[in-house]
Design a protein around this motif. Structure first.
Motif, PDB file in Angstrom:
ATOM      1  N   PHE A   1       0.822  -1.197   0.000  1.00 21.23           N
ATOM      2  CA  PHE A   1       0.000   0.000   0.000  1.00 21.23           C
ATOM      3  C   PHE A   1       0.860   1.252   0.000  1.00 21.23           C
ATOM      4  CE2 PHE A   1       0.882  -1.068   4.358  1.00 21.23           C
ATOM      5  CZ  PHE A   1       0.948   0.122   5.060  1.00 21.23           C
ATOM      6  N   VAL A   2       0.209   2.371  -0.310  1.00 19.17           N
ATOM      7  CA  VAL A   2       0.838   3.686  -0.214  1.00 19.17           C
ATOM      8  C   VAL A   2      -0.100   4.578   0.592  1.00 19.17           C
ATOM      9  CG1 VAL A   2       2.190   3.526  -2.337  1.00 19.17           C
ATOM     10  CG2 VAL A   2      -0.127   4.447  -2.431  1.00 19.17           C
ATOM     11  N   ARG A   3       0.480   5.587   1.212  1.00 15.89           N
ATOM     12  CA  ARG A   3      -0.300   6.555   1.982  1.00 15.89           C
ATOM     13  C   ARG A   3      -0.239   7.913   1.296  1.00 15.89           C
ATOM     14  NH1 ARG A   3       1.279   4.928   8.125  1.00 15.89           N
ATOM     15  NH2 ARG A   3      -0.095   3.112   8.234  1.00 15.89           N
ATOM     16  N   SER A   4      -1.161   8.760   1.679  1.00 17.16           N
ATOM     17  CA  SER A   4      -1.268  10.074   1.032  1.00 17.16           C
ATOM     18  C   SER A   4      -0.021  10.936   1.225  1.00 17.16           C
ATOM     19  CB  SER A   4      -2.499  10.813   1.537  1.00 17.16           C
ATOM     20  OG  SER A   4      -2.409  11.023   2.933  1.00 17.16           O
ATOM     21  N   ASN A   5       0.780  10.687   2.257  1.00 16.87           N
ATOM     22  CA  ASN A   5       1.986  11.485   2.468  1.00 16.87           C
ATOM     23  C   ASN A   5       3.242  10.830   1.885  1.00 16.87           C
ATOM     24  OD1 ASN A   5       1.956   9.458   4.422  1.00 16.87           O
ATOM     25  ND2 ASN A   5       3.041  10.695   5.925  1.00 16.87           N
ATOM     26  N   ASP A   6       3.091   9.767   1.115  1.00 17.76           N
ATOM     27  CA  ASP A   6       4.242   9.114   0.496  1.00 17.76           C
ATOM     28  C   ASP A   6       4.719   9.888  -0.726  1.00 17.76           C
ATOM     29  OD1 ASP A   6       4.456   7.055   2.314  1.00 17.76           O
ATOM     30  OD2 ASP A   6       3.155   5.700   1.185  1.00 17.76           O
ATOM     31  N   ARG A   7       5.984   9.735  -1.040  1.00 16.03           N
ATOM     32  CA  ARG A   7       6.618  10.448  -2.138  1.00 16.03           C
ATOM     33  C   ARG A   7       5.900  10.223  -3.466  1.00 16.03           C
ATOM     34  NH1 ARG A   7      11.734   7.953  -2.831  1.00 16.03           N
ATOM     35  NH2 ARG A   7      11.860   8.208  -0.602  1.00 16.03           N
ATOM     36  N   SER A   8       5.400   9.035  -3.711  1.00 13.13           N
ATOM     37  CA  SER A   8       4.716   8.744  -4.971  1.00 13.13           C
ATOM     38  C   SER A   8       3.429   9.546  -5.128  1.00 13.13           C
ATOM     39  CB  SER A   8       4.395   7.258  -5.071  1.00 13.13           C
ATOM     40  OG  SER A   8       3.537   6.864  -4.014  1.00 13.13           O
ATOM     41  N   GLN A   9       2.833   9.936  -4.028  1.00 10.02           N
ATOM     42  CA  GLN A   9       1.579  10.674  -4.071  1.00 10.02           C
ATOM     43  C   GLN A   9       1.803  12.180  -4.205  1.00 10.02           C
ATOM     44  OE1 GLN A   9       0.590   7.592  -4.534  1.00 10.02           O
ATOM     45  NE2 GLN A   9      -1.408   8.252  -3.844  1.00 10.02           N
ATOM     46  N   HIS A  10       2.971  12.667  -3.792  1.00 11.15           N
ATOM     47  CA  HIS A  10       3.305  14.099  -3.847  1.00 11.15           C
ATOM     48  C   HIS A  10       4.755  14.262  -4.281  1.00 11.15           C
ATOM     49  CE1 HIS A  10      -0.432  15.220  -1.917  1.00 11.15           C
ATOM     50  NE2 HIS A  10      -0.238  14.231  -1.092  1.00 11.15           N
ATOM     51  N   PRO A  11       5.065  13.972  -5.533  1.00  8.81           N
ATOM     52  CA  PRO A  11       6.473  13.978  -5.964  1.00  8.81           C
ATOM     53  C   PRO A  11       7.171  15.330  -5.908  1.00  8.81           C
ATOM     54  CG  PRO A  11       5.002  13.628  -7.832  1.00  8.81           C
ATOM     55  CD  PRO A  11       4.159  13.606  -6.599  1.00  8.81           C
ATOM     56  N   ARG A  12       6.448  16.430  -5.870  1.00 12.76           N
ATOM     57  CA  ARG A  12       7.098  17.748  -5.893  1.00 12.76           C
ATOM     58  C   ARG A  12       7.062  18.465  -4.551  1.00 12.76           C
ATOM     59  NH1 ARG A  12       5.549  20.011 -11.857  1.00 12.76           N
ATOM     60  NH2 ARG A  12       6.179  18.113 -12.900  1.00 12.76           N
ATOM     61  N   SER A  13       6.457  17.875  -3.561  1.00 12.00           N
ATOM     62  CA  SER A  13       6.368  18.558  -2.264  1.00 12.00           C
ATOM     63  C   SER A  13       7.516  18.133  -1.358  1.00 12.00           C
ATOM     64  CB  SER A  13       5.038  18.241  -1.586  1.00 12.00           C
ATOM     65  OG  SER A  13       5.045  16.916  -1.111  1.00 12.00           O
ATOM     66  N   ALA A  14       7.755  18.904  -0.350  1.00 11.58           N
ATOM     67  CA  ALA A  14       8.803  18.594   0.623  1.00 11.58           C
ATOM     68  C   ALA A  14       8.168  17.851   1.792  1.00 11.58           C
ATOM     69  CB  ALA A  14       9.484  19.871   1.089  1.00 11.58           C
ATOM     70  N   GLY A  15       7.649  16.687   1.508  1.00 12.16           N
ATOM     71  CA  GLY A  15       6.983  15.884   2.539  1.00 12.16           C
ATOM     72  C   GLY A  15       7.976  15.159   3.422  1.00 12.16           C
ATOM     73  N   PRO A  16       7.482  14.378   4.357  1.00 16.96           N
ATOM     74  CA  PRO A  16       8.365  13.717   5.318  1.00 16.96           C
ATOM     75  C   PRO A  16       9.271  12.649   4.706  1.00 16.96           C
ATOM     76  CG  PRO A  16       6.114  12.927   5.556  1.00 16.96           C
ATOM     77  CD  PRO A  16       6.075  14.079   4.594  1.00 16.96           C
ATOM     78  N   TYR A  17       8.948  12.173   3.507  1.00 15.48           N
ATOM     79  CA  TYR A  17       9.738  11.094   2.921  1.00 15.48           C
ATOM     80  C   TYR A  17      10.452  11.506   1.637  1.00 15.48           C
ATOM     81  CZ  TYR A  17       7.170   8.438   6.349  1.00 15.48           C
ATOM     82  OH  TYR A  17       6.641   7.982   7.527  1.00 15.48           O
ATOM     83  N   ASP A  18      10.798  12.786   1.526  1.00  6.81           N
ATOM     84  CA  ASP A  18      11.559  13.235   0.359  1.00  6.81           C
ATOM     85  C   ASP A  18      12.894  12.502   0.243  1.00  6.81           C
ATOM     86  OD1 ASP A  18       9.806  14.930  -0.804  1.00  6.81           O
ATOM     87  OD2 ASP A  18      10.791  16.774  -0.168  1.00  6.81           O
ATOM     88  N   TRP A  19      13.608  12.388   1.331  1.00  7.42           N
ATOM     89  CA  TRP A  19      14.932  11.759   1.307  1.00  7.42           C
ATOM     90  C   TRP A  19      15.051  10.614   2.290  1.00  7.42           C
ATOM     91  CZ3 TRP A  19      16.997  12.917  -2.984  1.00  7.42           C
ATOM     92  CH2 TRP A  19      16.736  14.146  -3.573  1.00  7.42           C
ATOM     93  N   THR A  20      13.931  10.057   2.655  1.00  7.35           N
ATOM     94  CA  THR A  20      13.904   8.864   3.511  1.00  7.35           C
ATOM     95  C   THR A  20      12.730   8.016   3.056  1.00  7.35           C
ATOM     96  OG1 THR A  20      12.446   9.891   5.141  1.00  7.35           O
ATOM     97  CG2 THR A  20      14.820  10.123   5.512  1.00  7.35           C
ATOM     98  N   ALA A  21      12.453   6.979   3.784  1.00  6.69           N
ATOM     99  CA  ALA A  21      11.306   6.120   3.497  1.00  6.69           C
ATOM    100  C   ALA A  21      10.799   5.552   4.817  1.00  6.69           C
ATOM    101  CB  ALA A  21      11.710   4.993   2.558  1.00  6.69           C
TER     102      ALA A  21
ATOM    103  N   ALA B   1      14.369   3.651  -3.503  1.00  8.54           N
ATOM    104  CA  ALA B   1      13.276   3.679  -2.528  1.00  8.54           C
ATOM    105  C   ALA B   1      13.551   4.674  -1.403  1.00  8.54           C
ATOM    106  CB  ALA B   1      13.058   2.279  -1.957  1.00  8.54           C
ATOM    107  N   TRP B   2      14.807   4.783  -1.006  1.00  4.49           N
ATOM    108  CA  TRP B   2      15.173   5.681   0.096  1.00  4.49           C
ATOM    109  C   TRP B   2      15.114   7.138  -0.327  1.00  4.49           C
ATOM    110  CZ3 TRP B   2      15.157   4.936   5.057  1.00  4.49           C
ATOM    111  CH2 TRP B   2      15.827   5.825   5.918  1.00  4.49           C
ATOM    112  N   GLY B   3      15.337   7.393  -1.640  1.00  3.71           N
ATOM    113  CA  GLY B   3      15.304   8.754  -2.142  1.00  3.71           C
ATOM    114  C   GLY B   3      16.660   9.417  -2.148  1.00  3.71           C
TER     115      GLY B   3
END
Length: 120
Positions: free
Chosen positions: A72-92, A114-116
């Motif tokens: 599954f993926v969550r709404s705050n995952d990188r795949s869902q927001h590729p251009r935002s500076a979310g919590p998983y930009d450079w981590t997973a 996967a880690w970014g």
């Protein structure tokens, strides 16, 4: 519960509900369900993108229930927001794996993709 080769050894194949190559990582977890083959009900937050089908000889964990892997993926995952500076930009997240490393009975791995960023 941590996913190990022992608790997924009876997987026969993985079913993807969308193209897994579109994800740098997916999250995985074990769900208890009443079927070995049909879609796994996902009881968590997020969107189910795949699941495992078990072999006919897979043992039950209790009467009429099996433990199966769901992706599954969550709404705050990188795949869902590729251009935002979310919590998983450079981590997973800790349950994340690169979907390219997954197959039936294989846990999967965290990769630089996967880690970014490069994994140290």
């Amino acid at each position: 519960m941590r996913i190990t080769p022992d608790n997924i050894e009876h997987e026969e194949r993985l079913v993807w509900e969308c193209d897994p190559s579109g994800f740098e990582y997916v999250r995985q977890r074990l769900e208890i369900c009443g079927t070995r083959v049909k879609g796994v009900p996902f009881n968590g937050r997020g969107e189910r993108v795949g699941y495992a089908i078990l072999a006919p000889y897979a043992p039950r964990i209790r009467k009429g229930t099996w433990e199966r892997r769901v992706f599954f993926v969550r709404s705050n995952d990188r795949s869902q927001h590729p251009r935002s500076a979310g919590p998983y930009d450079w981590t997973a997240p800790r349950e994340a794996v690169d979907p390219r490393t997954l197959s039936a009975g294989v846990v999967g791995e965290i990769t630089s993709r996967a880690w970014g960023a490069p994994v140290s």
